[in-house]
Design a protein around this motif. Structure first.
Motif, short mmCIF file in Angstrom:
data_model
loop_
_atom_site.label_atom_id
_atom_site.label_comp_id
_atom_site.label_asym_id
_atom_site.label_seq_id
_atom_site.Cartn_x
_atom_site.Cartn_y
_atom_site.Cartn_z
N GLU A 30 -60.05 -34.28 29.53
CA GLU A 30 -59.94 -33.18 30.50
C GLU A 30 -61.01 -33.30 31.58
N GLN A 31 -62.24 -33.54 31.15
CA GLN A 31 -63.37 -33.65 32.08
C GLN A 31 -63.18 -34.80 33.06
N GLU A 35 -62.56 -34.40 37.10
CA GLU A 35 -63.55 -34.93 38.04
C GLU A 35 -62.99 -36.01 38.95
N GLU A 36 -62.20 -36.92 38.40
CA GLU A 36 -61.74 -38.08 39.17
C GLU A 36 -60.43 -37.87 39.91
N HIS A 41 -55.27 -32.55 31.88
CA HIS A 41 -54.58 -33.54 31.05
C HIS A 41 -53.08 -33.25 31.01
N ALA A 42 -52.72 -31.97 30.90
CA ALA A 42 -51.30 -31.60 30.89
C ALA A 42 -50.61 -32.03 32.19
N ALA A 120 -58.98 -46.55 30.99
CA ALA A 120 -60.29 -47.09 30.62
C ALA A 120 -61.02 -46.15 29.67
N LEU A 121 -60.93 -44.85 29.93
CA LEU A 121 -61.57 -43.88 29.05
C LEU A 121 -60.92 -43.87 27.67
N VAL A 122 -59.61 -43.86 27.62
CA VAL A 122 -58.90 -43.88 26.34
C VAL A 122 -59.28 -45.14 25.55
N ARG A 123 -59.35 -46.26 26.23
CA ARG A 123 -59.78 -47.50 25.56
C ARG A 123 -61.22 -47.37 25.04
N ARG A 124 -62.11 -46.88 25.90
CA ARG A 124 -63.53 -46.81 25.53
C ARG A 124 -63.78 -45.82 24.40
#
Length: 155
Positions: A30-31, A35-36, A41-42, A120-124
């Protein structure tokens, strides 16, 4: 009603791990999206589903079902996306009650811009911490739970 089947240590560990990981992942996703990309997310998931759909459009009822959300919750999110010019609505020509959500070109650009950071975030945060075997077990297990819950909801 019968005797309570309390969770054993391994079951409790799995349950608590699921709760913590889900809450922490959702918070970070969500964050990052806010921000980006200025999206929740929804809203991001709505854009993803519309892009994958033939012609970039889905009936609102199909979209709500795919996202496992209420019609009123979806209506609110689509209204926000519509105000931002990322989605538009159109009436169904064969059903006066039917409404389609349609991805706009601006919505497609926004999704394509947001996707790399999101992936990238989901991967990280998740994917890169698991082995291929762990990923398969997780996908199989959560898939089975999801199918069961969908079947139970259809009763």
């Amino acid at each position: 009603m019968g005797e309570t089947r309390w969770l054993d240590d391994d079951e409790m560990r799995a349950w608590e791990g699921f709760l913590a990981a889900g809450a922490l992942l959702n918070r970070r996703i969500e964050q990052q999206l806010k921000e980006e990309a200025g999206l929740s997310h929804a809203q991001y998931e709505i854009l993803v589903r519309l892009e994958r759909a033939p012609g970039g459009e889905l009936r609102m009822t199909e979209l709500a079902d795919a996202l496992l959300t209420s019609k009123s919750g979806l209506t609110y999110q689509v209204t926000q996306l519509e105000k931002a010019g990322l989605v538009r609505r159109r009436a169904c020509p064969t059903d006066v009650r039917g409404i389609f959500a349609v991805l706009t070109e601006e919505g497609r650009r926004t999704l394509h811009s947001a996707a790399p950071g999101h992936v990238a975030l989901v991967r990280r945060l998740l994917i890169d911490h698991l082995t291929r075997d762990q990923l398969a077990v997780l996908a199989d297990g959560l898939g089975a739970v999801g199918r069961r819950l969908r079947d139970d909801a259809g009763e």
